[in-house]
Every structure is written in structure tokens, then in C-alpha cells.
Enzyme design. Structure first.
Site, PDB file in Angstrom:
ATOM      1  CG  ASP A 154      -9.462 -70.566  96.164  1.00  0.00           C
ATOM      2  OD1 ASP A 154      -9.936 -69.872  95.244  1.00  0.00           O
ATOM      3  OD2 ASP A 154      -9.495 -70.228  97.360  1.00  0.00           O
ATOM      4  CG  HIS A 227     -17.879 -69.197  96.318  1.00  0.00           C
ATOM      5  ND1 HIS A 227     -17.996 -67.984  96.965  1.00  0.00           N
ATOM      6  CD2 HIS A 227     -16.596 -69.243  95.853  1.00  0.00           C
ATOM      7  CE1 HIS A 227     -16.847 -67.330  96.912  1.00  0.00           C
ATOM      8  NE2 HIS A 227     -15.979 -68.071  96.231  1.00  0.00           N
TER       9      HIS A 227
HETATM   10  C1  HEM Z   1     -13.718 -68.460 102.506  1.00  0.00           C
HETATM   11  C2  HEM Z   1     -13.162 -67.829 101.517  1.00  0.00           C
HETATM   12  C3  HEM Z   1     -13.209 -68.328 100.109  1.00  0.00           C
HETATM   13  C4  HEM Z   1     -12.933 -69.558  99.606  1.00  0.00           C
HETATM   14  C5  HEM Z   1     -12.483 -70.804 100.378  1.00  0.00           C
HETATM   15  C6  HEM Z   1     -13.141 -69.498  98.175  1.00  0.00           C
HETATM   16  C7  HEM Z   1     -12.989 -70.565  97.326  1.00  0.00           C
HETATM   17  C8  HEM Z   1     -13.287 -70.538  95.963  1.00  0.00           C
HETATM   18  C9  HEM Z   1     -13.226 -71.674  95.081  1.00  0.00           C
HETATM   19  C10 HEM Z   1     -12.816 -73.079  95.491  1.00  0.00           C
HETATM   20  C11 HEM Z   1     -13.582 -71.256  93.854  1.00  0.00           C
HETATM   21  C12 HEM Z   1     -13.713 -72.109  92.571  1.00  0.00           C
HETATM   22  C13 HEM Z   1     -12.454 -72.175  91.773  1.00  0.00           C
HETATM   23  C14 HEM Z   1     -11.998 -70.875  91.214  1.00  0.00           C
HETATM   24  O1  HEM Z   1     -12.461 -70.423  90.185  1.00  0.00           O
HETATM   25  O2  HEM Z   1     -11.150 -70.274  91.842  1.00  0.00           O
HETATM   26  C15 HEM Z   1     -13.840 -69.839  93.933  1.00  0.00           C
HETATM   27  C16 HEM Z   1     -14.207 -69.035  92.892  1.00  0.00           C
HETATM   28  C17 HEM Z   1     -14.336 -67.679  92.969  1.00  0.00           C
HETATM   29  N1  HEM Z   1     -14.311 -66.912  94.108  1.00  0.00           N
HETATM   30 FE1  HEM Z   1     -14.008 -67.583  95.972  1.00  0.00          FE
HETATM   31  N2  HEM Z   1     -13.531 -68.227  97.848  1.00  0.00           N
HETATM   32  C18 HEM Z   1     -13.602 -67.481  98.998  1.00  0.00           C
HETATM   33  C19 HEM Z   1     -13.955 -66.149  99.103  1.00  0.00           C
HETATM   34  C20 HEM Z   1     -14.212 -65.334  98.039  1.00  0.00           C
HETATM   35  C21 HEM Z   1     -14.502 -63.943  98.144  1.00  0.00           C
HETATM   36  C22 HEM Z   1     -14.593 -63.149  99.445  1.00  0.00           C
HETATM   37  C23 HEM Z   1     -14.658 -63.476  96.854  1.00  0.00           C
HETATM   38  C24 HEM Z   1     -14.954 -62.095  96.340  1.00  0.00           C
HETATM   39  C25 HEM Z   1     -15.151 -61.039  97.064  1.00  0.00           C
HETATM   40  C26 HEM Z   1     -14.472 -64.597  95.958  1.00  0.00           C
HETATM   41  C27 HEM Z   1     -14.524 -64.523  94.589  1.00  0.00           C
HETATM   42  C28 HEM Z   1     -14.465 -65.604  93.754  1.00  0.00           C
HETATM   43  C29 HEM Z   1     -14.577 -65.512  92.308  1.00  0.00           C
HETATM   44  C30 HEM Z   1     -14.706 -64.238  91.494  1.00  0.00           C
HETATM   45  C31 HEM Z   1     -14.519 -66.812  91.813  1.00  0.00           C
HETATM   46  C32 HEM Z   1     -14.587 -67.252  90.345  1.00  0.00           C
HETATM   47  C33 HEM Z   1     -16.029 -67.404  89.921  1.00  0.00           C
HETATM   48  C34 HEM Z   1     -16.114 -67.852  88.470  1.00  0.00           C
HETATM   49  O3  HEM Z   1     -16.043 -66.975  87.602  1.00  0.00           O
HETATM   50  O4  HEM Z   1     -16.221 -69.063  88.241  1.00  0.00           O
HETATM   51  N3  HEM Z   1     -14.212 -65.707  96.715  1.00  0.00           N
HETATM   52  N4  HEM Z   1     -13.650 -69.427  95.237  1.00  0.00           N
END
Ligand code: HEM
Length: 361
Positions: A154, A227
Site C-alpha cells: 500500500d 480500487h
Molecule cells: C480500506 C482502506 C484502503 C486500503 C486498504 C487501500 C489500499 C490500497 C492499495 C493496496 C493500493 C495499491 C497500491 C498503491 O498504489 O498504493 C491503493 C492505491 C490507491 N489508493 Fe487506496 N486504500 C484504501 C483507501 C483509500 C482511500 C479512502 C483513498 C482516497 C480517498 C485511496 C486512494 C488511493 C489512491 C490514490 C491509490 C493509487 C491509485 C493509482 O494511481 O494507482 N485509498 N490503495
């Protein structure tokens, strides 16, 4: 901030390197004038406390970012406010809702040693005693190679290097608050039993990356997006509007508690809110982010993270901006000087580290 700009010395340490431990502390400030003045003293002198504790082990890189909620901002500095600052809005989709919960101050405390984080928080709350009520307190930890407890790495897509300042720090669009940032926090609890019933391929389709080696998958044809696709915001010119996340796992296995503390910093608050709408309402509407089928948001709060001069300027009810010079604050050095200074830094207080030091390993 324009693309290519470095994080300046007078920004708070929003870009602190991913740490091994963190505490996310949200408090509300009592209504009295004396509580307000006590809080004013503490937050404007926060760098002294960072030095007091951080100096005991410089290698542990203690940092603390202070965020100020919309209501408290108006009490501290009624003359001017950051243009986008408002409370976290409830975002209700057909199946899942992001609640809005109270919070006047956020302290995002990070270090590579749990005892430093603990000691800092202990002294901080001592100094705030009688003036605040703790609304939410979460101890996060790094889990292997920066994985969440769902098992995925993450933070990979975070902006780094030359992209970072432009994504995270306010620039000329709100000159009195340039160098500041918006930050949104949400505490999520996971249903790991349900998640474990999905195959690895199904989990990967939810997240949009492979689980073991963290490789990004192609976008699904839709209408059900992953996501990583739902949280990607187009800038209208073929680029992406990034935010800086420093999510951390937390949990108490003995209580069946497993969670992710989401924290996202952004130059523009609407970018994070748009991500949340796409996740909770869906894009297209009805096709919500399936991460939410195993993740319940317990909290949701928005804060403004002022630059250091604006934060210090709150000492006399100042709102920063043009009056900073009157407060005796040195002008920010040019970016190149800032980097030189960082290299010579003791590693505390106004420490700036090169953005390339932000890694996920
Ligand atoms: C349960 C809560 C969450 C979990 C477990 C989670 C987990 C992840 C994971 C595993 C990734 C893929 C790896 C990475 O690029 O970091 C990701 C990407 C991302 N997450 Fe989350 N996330 C959560 C909540 C959120 C929330 C609430 C937001 C925004 C309001 C968010 C925004 C993003 C963004 C912007 C990316 C990158 C997308 C890209 O450009 O590839 N995430 N998240």
C-alpha cells in the site's frame, strides 16, 4: 507549487519518509477561551517538542504534522481561511457510507521507534490537558514490505521526487496559504474472514495489483473498476491528480480488530473528495469500490496543514500570509538552499529529506 518544485523548508514534514510506527491522534478543543489559548501555545511551539523528544535518537526520524479542522481554524484565525477548508462531508452510496466525525486537531506522529512516538504523544497530551478531548487515537505499524492487513503493498503509486510538491502543497491559487496542504483521515475496520474467502485472483481484481509482487494490472473493461482505477483522478489533460498517502495497519488480534488508517495529503481537497465519491457512490454510480465490502469507515475528518510560518503566526492570532514578515519569521530560502540545509540538518525539527528517500521498503 509547480511540478518540479522541491518541498520547501517551511512546509511541515508532510513528506517524512514512511516510518515503522505512527500515531494518528485526533482531538476536539473545548469551547472556553482558555482552552483555545492553551492549544494555540502548544501547536505554535510544536517544533520545540519534536526537538525535545526527537533529539534522543536522531536516527529514528521523529516527525509530527499538525492539522487544523475548519471550526477550530475560524476560532484561531478568524481573519482569513484556506479557500477549500470545510468539514468532511458525509458520502453516502447505495451500500456504503463514509461518515463525518468530529476533530479539531490532527497530530500525525511518525518515527522508526515506537517509544519515541509514545513519548511524544505522552508529553503532547500532557501539555494539552484540560483543553482537549481525544476523539480518536490509533497506533499504526509498518507491516512487512508496507502491506495493509488485506495483504497488499500500500502506497506504491504515491508521487515522489519532482511530482511531490506540486501534488501536495498549495501554490499560487491560494497565496496566503501557499506551502500548506489538506489532509483527510479515515479509520477503517476490515472483515478479514470474508476477505480470506476470496481467491487471490479475486482480491487482485478488487485492488488492481497483483498480491505477491505488486504489479499493476490493466484497467478492467468496466463497469466494475478496481480500487486503483476508482481512486485515479484525471486532470482533464491526460494526466493524473495524485495525493500522498501514508496509510498504516493497526489491530488487536485478540479483539478481532484489524484495520487500515487512511491518511491522504493533497494540494486540492476536492481531489480526495472526488476519490471518495468514486469509491462510495461508484463510477458509474452503483458500482462502488469492492474494498468497501470488507472495510467499514468508522471515522472521517478533514484538516488544513499550514506551512510552518503560518502555524507559528497563529501565536498572535495572525493568519500568516503577508504578515509573516512582521512576525519575525525568516523568509523561505530558495529551493536549492533548502536542500543544502537538509543535508546538513541534525535530522529534527525543520528536517527536510529528499523526496527520493520516500520508499515503500
Ligand atoms: C480500506 C482502506 C484502503 C486500503 C486498504 C487501500 C489500499 C490500497 C492499495 C493496496 C493500493 C495499491 C497500491 C498503491 O498504489 O498504493 C491503493 C492505491 C490507491 N489508493 Fe487506496 N486504500 C484504501 C483507501 C483509500 C482511500 C479512502 C483513498 C482516497 C480517498 C485511496 C486512494 C488511493 C489512491 C490514490 C491509490 C493509487 C491509485 C493509482 O494511481 O494507482 N485509498 N490503495
Amino acid at each position: 507549487m509547480a511540478e518540479g518544485d522541491r518541498i520547501p523548508l517551511d512546509a511541515q514534514s508532510v513528506d517524512a519518509p514512511l516510518s515503522r510506527f505512527a500515531v494518528f491522534l485526533v482531538v476536539t478543543v473545548d469551547a472556553s477561551d482558555s482552552a483555545l489559548e492553551q492549544v494555540r501555545d502548544v501547536v505554535t511551539e510544536i517544533d520545540d517538542l519534536i526537538k525535545t523528544v526527537g533529539f534522543r535518537d536522531l536516527a529514528a526520524h521523529l516527525s509530527c504534522v499538525v492539522g487544523i479542522g475548519s471550526t477550530l481554524w475560524d476560532r484561531l484565525s478568524p481573519r482569513a481561511r484556506p479557500s477549500e477548508l470545510h468539514p468532511f462531508p458525509v458520502i453516502a452510496g447505495a451500500r456504503h457510507t463514509a461518515p463525518s466525525t468530529p476533530g479539531d486537531l490532527l497530530f500525525h506522529i511518525r518515527a522508526d521507534r515506537a517509544d519515541l512516538v509514545f513519548e511524544f504523544e505522552r508529553l503532547l497530551l500532557d501539555s494539552l490537558r484540560g483543553a482537549v478531548t481525544v476523539a480518536s487515537e490509533t497506533q499504526g505499524f509498518r507491516y512487512f514490505d508496507a502491506r495493509d492487513v488485506l495483504g497488499f503493498v500500500d502506497g506504491t503509486a504515491n508521487p515522489v521526487g519532482a511530482e511531490l510538491a506540486g501534488a501536495v502543497l498549495i501554490g499560487d491559487e491560494d497565496p496566503d496559504f501557499a506551502g500548506g496542504s489538506y489532509v483527510v483521515v479515515q479509520k477503517y475496520l476490515h472483515d478479514l474472514d470474508t476477505w480470506a474467502k476470496l481467491s487471490t485472483e479475486e482480491q487482485e481484481a478488487v485492488i488492481g495489483r497483483t498480491k505477491l509482487d505488486n504489479v499493476e494490472l490493466d484497467d478492467a473493461p468496466g463497469p466494475q473498476f478496481a480500487h486503483k482505477t476508482l481512486s485515479t483522478i484525471d486532470d482533464g489533460h491526460g494526466g493524473e491528480l495524485d495525493i500522498l498517502r501514508d496509510n498504516m495497519p493497526f489491530g488487536r488480534p485478540g479483539h478481532g480488530e484489524f484495520g487500515t488508517y487512511f491518511i491522504g495529503y493533497s494540494r486540492a481537497l476536492w481531489v480526495i473528495e472526488r476519490m471518495l465519491e468514486r469509491m462510495f457512490i461508484g463510477e458509474p454510480a452503483g458500482f462502488h469500490d469492492r474494498i468497501l465490502d470488507v472495510s467499514t469507515a468508522l471515522t472521517g475528518t478533514t484538516f488544513f496543514v499550514p506551512s510552518r510560518p503560518v502555524l507559528v503566526g497563529l501565536a498572535d492570532g495572525d493568519d500568516g500570509g503577508d504578515d509573516e514578515a512582521d512576525a519575525g519569521e525568516p523568509a523561505a530560502p530558495p529551493a536549492s538552499a533548502a536542500l543544502d540545509a537538509a543535508d546538513e540538518s541534525l535530522g529534527i525539527g525543520s528536517l527536510r529529506r529528499s523526496a527520493s528517500e520516500r520508499t515503500t521498503s
